[in-house]
Design a protein around this motif. Structure first.
Motif, PDB file in Angstrom:
ATOM      1  N   LYS A  65      41.997   4.557  12.938  1.00  0.00           N
ATOM      2  CA  LYS A  65      41.134   4.493  11.794  1.00  0.00           C
ATOM      3  C   LYS A  65      41.261   2.930  11.395  1.00  0.00           C
ATOM      4  O   LYS A  65      42.347   2.314  11.497  1.00  0.00           O
ATOM      5  CB  LYS A  65      41.239   5.375  10.662  1.00  0.00           C
ATOM      6  CG  LYS A  65      40.976   6.675  11.073  1.00  0.00           C
ATOM      7  CD  LYS A  65      39.427   6.837  11.281  1.00  0.00           C
ATOM      8  CE  LYS A  65      39.299   8.592  11.418  1.00  0.00           C
ATOM      9  NZ  LYS A  65      37.790   8.740  11.794  1.00  0.00           N
ATOM     10  N   SER A  78      41.295  -1.305   3.910  1.00  0.00           N
ATOM     11  CA  SER A  78      41.329  -1.609   5.142  1.00  0.00           C
ATOM     12  C   SER A  78      42.814  -1.305   5.555  1.00  0.00           C
ATOM     13  O   SER A  78      43.909  -1.418   4.610  1.00  0.00           O
ATOM     14  CB  SER A  78      40.855  -2.831   5.595  1.00  0.00           C
ATOM     15  OG  SER A  78      41.607  -3.876   5.147  1.00  0.00           O
ATOM     16  N   ASP A 112      39.254   5.779   3.416  1.00  0.00           N
ATOM     17  CA  ASP A 112      38.096   6.009   2.577  1.00  0.00           C
ATOM     18  C   ASP A 112      38.374   6.881   1.300  1.00  0.00           C
ATOM     19  O   ASP A 112      39.755   7.183   1.001  1.00  0.00           O
ATOM     20  CB  ASP A 112      36.931   6.761   3.195  1.00  0.00           C
ATOM     21  CG  ASP A 112      37.436   8.259   3.836  1.00  0.00           C
ATOM     22  OD1 ASP A 112      38.407   8.606   3.279  1.00  0.00           O
ATOM     23  OD2 ASP A 112      36.672   8.822   4.840  1.00  0.00           O
ATOM     24  N   MET A 113      37.298   7.144   0.673  1.00  0.00           N
ATOM     25  CA  MET A 113      37.583   7.950  -0.812  1.00  0.00           C
ATOM     26  C   MET A 113      38.280   9.217  -0.439  1.00  0.00           C
ATOM     27  O   MET A 113      39.081   9.632  -1.359  1.00  0.00           O
ATOM     28  CB  MET A 113      36.192   7.955  -1.531  1.00  0.00           C
ATOM     29  CG  MET A 113      35.579   6.525  -2.263  1.00  0.00           C
ATOM     30  SD  MET A 113      36.668   5.997  -2.858  1.00  0.00           S
ATOM     31  CE  MET A 113      36.956   6.838  -4.337  1.00  0.00           C
ATOM     32  N   GLY A 141      34.649   1.103  -1.722  1.00  0.00           N
ATOM     33  CA  GLY A 141      35.069   2.375  -1.578  1.00  0.00           C
ATOM     34  C   GLY A 141      35.773   2.741  -0.569  1.00  0.00           C
ATOM     35  O   GLY A 141      36.243   3.804  -0.031  1.00  0.00           O
ATOM     36  N   GLU A 142      36.679   1.757  -0.212  1.00  0.00           N
ATOM     37  CA  GLU A 142      37.763   1.994   0.822  1.00  0.00           C
ATOM     38  C   GLU A 142      38.817   0.636   0.835  1.00  0.00           C
ATOM     39  O   GLU A 142      38.587  -0.242   0.060  1.00  0.00           O
ATOM     40  CB  GLU A 142      37.197   1.961   2.128  1.00  0.00           C
ATOM     41  CG  GLU A 142      36.423   0.817   2.740  1.00  0.00           C
ATOM     42  CD  GLU A 142      35.708   0.956   4.242  1.00  0.00           C
ATOM     43  OE1 GLU A 142      35.394   2.127   4.251  1.00  0.00           O
ATOM     44  OE2 GLU A 142      36.000   0.077   4.830  1.00  0.00           O
ATOM     45  N   ALA A 200      44.459   8.031   6.425  1.00  0.00           N
ATOM     46  CA  ALA A 200      43.174   7.412   6.939  1.00  0.00           C
ATOM     47  C   ALA A 200      42.437   8.529   7.899  1.00  0.00           C
ATOM     48  O   ALA A 200      41.369   8.616   8.339  1.00  0.00           O
ATOM     49  CB  ALA A 200      43.099   6.222   7.609  1.00  0.00           C
ATOM     50  N   ARG A 210      35.666  -3.899   1.508  1.00  0.00           N
ATOM     51  CA  ARG A 210      34.333  -3.070   1.416  1.00  0.00           C
ATOM     52  C   ARG A 210      34.381  -2.175   0.433  1.00  0.00           C
ATOM     53  O   ARG A 210      35.465  -1.689  -0.215  1.00  0.00           O
ATOM     54  CB  ARG A 210      34.037  -2.393   2.916  1.00  0.00           C
ATOM     55  CG  ARG A 210      33.847  -3.324   4.046  1.00  0.00           C
ATOM     56  CD  ARG A 210      33.630  -2.400   5.041  1.00  0.00           C
ATOM     57  NE  ARG A 210      32.517  -1.653   5.154  1.00  0.00           N
ATOM     58  CZ  ARG A 210      32.088  -0.700   6.255  1.00  0.00           C
ATOM     59  NH1 ARG A 210      32.844  -0.677   7.108  1.00  0.00           N
ATOM     60  NH2 ARG A 210      31.050  -0.045   6.097  1.00  0.00           N
ATOM     61  N   GLU A 222      27.831   1.306  -3.636  1.00  0.00           N
ATOM     62  CA  GLU A 222      27.786   1.959  -2.408  1.00  0.00           C
ATOM     63  C   GLU A 222      27.033   1.193  -1.298  1.00  0.00           C
ATOM     64  O   GLU A 222      25.896   0.761  -1.508  1.00  0.00           O
ATOM     65  CB  GLU A 222      26.808   3.251  -2.805  1.00  0.00           C
ATOM     66  CG  GLU A 222      27.579   4.025  -3.660  1.00  0.00           C
ATOM     67  CD  GLU A 222      26.849   5.416  -3.963  1.00  0.00           C
ATOM     68  OE1 GLU A 222      25.621   5.445  -3.458  1.00  0.00           O
ATOM     69  OE2 GLU A 222      27.188   6.395  -4.730  1.00  0.00           O
TER      70      GLU A 222
END
Length: 237
Positions: A57, A99, A61-62, A96-97, A52, A94, A148
């Protein structure tokens, strides 16, 4: 000679001693389990922090997902198993990510606390191991994960690439897959595809083997599929 009497308290003392030993062993065993759990979570959180970009964080993410793919030696652009991994880890909050909570929970369920252990899972993440119902859930996840921001649709070009990645290899008839992708790429008037259209195509591919049996009025299919069937009919004339 009268029989010897048993010394009073011997059995009781023995039971008390045995019970105390059992409690001590159980306590020690629980402590070992807690220590193992703590060490496992520490390892997972260290892995999360690395991917991360810091322990503060909230998600990987990607860019972090691509870094993980490098560590486990798979191509994030072409290897569908990265999507299966994210699905099994529970990356649903969410697009593209994934948690921090999802990552910890997913790693705990899968029993992995290092990149090398995740790499060891790769053979089991092949799409062939998913039955039809599991695949439906995974298929829906792939659409949702690729969105997105607040967008609820996907570009037709991305949809074509995803369909080819997910459905080739016999999951649905190859002719149905190839012609539908051709339609999306060359004739489809839509530039964006909805989740309903995405999931309906899979059901359509499962249920309608012969396009001559397609019921435009009774099937309640999206207009997109009506237009695809019409295009196929004109193409085959």
């Amino acid at each position: 000679m009268p029989p010897k009497r048993k010394a009073r308290g011997t059995t009781r003392n023995s039971r008390t001693s045995s019970s105390s030993s059992n409690k001590r062993f159980a306590s020690e065993e629980n402590m070992v389990k807690r220590n193992k759990k703590s060490a496992f979570e520490d390892n997972v959180m260290a892995m999360f922090s690395e991917l991360a970009g810091g322990s503060e964080k909230f998600a990987i993410d990607m860019e972090g997902i691509s870094k993980l793919c490098e560590q486990i030696d798979i191509d994030p652009e072409s290897d569908v198993r990265v999507l299966v991994l994210l699905w099994k880890l529970g990356a649903n909050d969410r697009p593209g990510e994934i948690s921090k909570e999802e990552f910890l929970g997913g790693c705990t369920r899968l029993g992995v606390d290092s990149a090398s252990k995740i790499q060891g899972l790769m053979p089991s993440l092949d799409l062939g191991f998913l039955d039809r119902e599991e695949f439906k859930g995974f298929y829906k996840f792939c659409f949702q994960f690729q969105r997105e921001g607040t967008h609820r649709t996907l570009d037709t070009g991305l949809v074509s690439a995803l369909l080819d990645m997910l459905l080739k290899g016999g999951r649905i008839p190859s002719e149905r897959l190839e012609t539908f992708i051709e339609y999306l790429d060359t004739k489809c008037p839509n530039t964006r595809i909805t989740l309903d259209q995405w999931t309906s195509f899979l059901e359509f591919a499962y249920e309608v083997e012969d396009l001559a049996d397609y019921d435009e009025d009774g099937g309640a299919w999206p207009v997109l599929l009506d237009e695809y069937v019409e295009w196929m009919a004109s193409k085959n004339k």
